[in-house]
Design an enzyme around this catalytic site. Structure first.
Site, short mmCIF file in Angstrom:
data_model
loop_
_atom_site.label_atom_id
_atom_site.label_comp_id
_atom_site.label_asym_id
_atom_site.label_seq_id
_atom_site.Cartn_x
_atom_site.Cartn_y
_atom_site.Cartn_z
N HIS A 51 6.42 2.81 12.32
CA HIS A 51 6.99 4.04 11.78
C HIS A 51 5.92 5.13 11.84
CE1 HIS A 51 8.72 6.79 8.79
NE2 HIS A 51 9.85 6.12 8.88
N LEU B 122 0.84 -1.20 0.00
CA LEU B 122 0.00 0.00 0.00
C LEU B 122 0.87 1.24 0.00
CD1 LEU B 122 -2.76 1.43 0.32
CD2 LEU B 122 -2.49 1.17 2.80
#
Length: 338
Positions: free
Chosen positions: A231, A127
């Site tokens: 992240h 994605l």
């Protein structure tokens, strides 16, 4: 209108751009021409297989295209079943207890154990949405349409779906978790290890990765601190998946220790709440509902954000939406509220 469709060979340059812009730690999009072209060819094979009764080696790769300009603005994929021909590794976060009754000492210690527990499950992957288009819920559409695709073509996918979340790394792409592994077991840096995995060269994992459980307390403090953490750029994607019913079960990436989340496909919110109704082409009323809408075709699959009118036994879509999603009157369409 932004439309999601199967990738084609003509999309190679755009996919390469996405790979470059995705940066460090995006394992499924390495900057490698041969691999990217093979992924496109593999996706074309998957979409061409009309009769599939169980998940296998198929890898479905889609792009999001701006129909006004023809520009590809992102990509998204689904692996039907991972680990069938190449080992699919994770660390599982568990516990062992060291207990001495005579000394009245009880220690419950976390461990990381190398495993292949997710072999055979489906994976939401690859994605990526380019920066200028991360507005107007485009990222949500680019992720969630996959759940409509899985609902429509249920036999092609496992009962369980997972998604690997990018773990913590710095601006140079260095992972604190991998830094500890590199120091003690490897002599290659994180970016090289991540790249090798992305292009399918995974034998070094089995050859060099410690086979026995690792006590988490043995790791450097900075490595311990990032286990199961994502992240910063990945936080919105994780929140969206959690809202769909995905959960963290203690499995983390072997390179950056990012979390892998899982869900039963039948219990994913967008799968469970999606509806399938015939189409009428016209002018939706002013109370039209914003949805993610897709046709029910395979090789000619199309999906996108649309405002539709939902009736008891049909939906009404505009001519523009019908044209963009390759829908005609009386065609079946699947949708879920945006």
């Amino acid at each position: 209108m932004l439309v999601v469709r199967p990738i084609t060979p003509q999309d190679y340059a755009a996919l390469y751009t996405c790979a470059v812009e995705s940066g460090y730690g995006f394992t499924s999009l390495p900057v490698d021409e041969g691999l990217l072209r093979r992924r496109i060819a593999r996706a074309q094979e998957a979409f061409a297989r009309e009769h599939v009764s169980e998940p296998g080696e198929e890898g479905y790769l889609f792009v999001m295209e701006d129909t006004a300009t023809g520009e590809v603005v992102g990509c998204s994929g689904i692996e039907a079943a991972v680990g069938l021909t190449e080992a699919f590794y994770h660390y599982h976060l568990g516990k062992v207890v060291h207990h001495s009754k005579s000394l009245d000492v009880y220690n419950a210690l976390e461990t990381l154990t190398l495993c292949n527990d997710y072999t055979g499950v489906s994976e939401l992957c690859t994605l990526f949405l380019r920066e200028p288009f991360r507005v107007n819920q485009n990222g949500r559409v680019l992720s969630r349409f996959r759940m409509l695709f899985m609902a429509e073509f249920r036999d092609r996918f496992s009962d369980i779906a997972i998604a690997e979340m990018r773990g913590v790394s710095d601006e140079n792409g260095e992972s604190p978790f991998w830094g500890w592994l590199e120091q003690h077991f490897f002599t290659i840096d994180f970016n090289q290890a991540d790249y090798l995995t992305g292009i399918g060269e995974k034998s070094f994992v089995a050859e060099l990765m410690p086979k026995f459980p690792i006590y988490v307390k043995m790791l450097a403090p900075e490595a311990q601190a990032v286990i199961g953490k994502v992240h910063n750029n990945t936080r919105p994607a994780l929140r969206m998946l959690e809202s769909e019913g995905f959960h963290f079960r203690g499995y983390v990436d072997i390179f950056d220790a990012g979390p892998t989340v899982e869900a039963e496909v039948a219990h994913i919110k967008s799968v469970r709440e999606s509806q399938r109704l015939p189409v009428r082409v016209g002018t939706p009323s002013e109370t039209a509902t914003a949805v993610i809408l897709c046709n029910t075709k395979l090789a000619d699959f199309r999906a996108g954000k649309a405002a539709i009118e939902v009736g008891e036994d049909h939906i009404v879509v505009s001519q523009e939406v019908a044209d963009a999603l390759h829908l005609q009157a009386d065609d079946q369409a699947r949708f879920v509220a945006l």
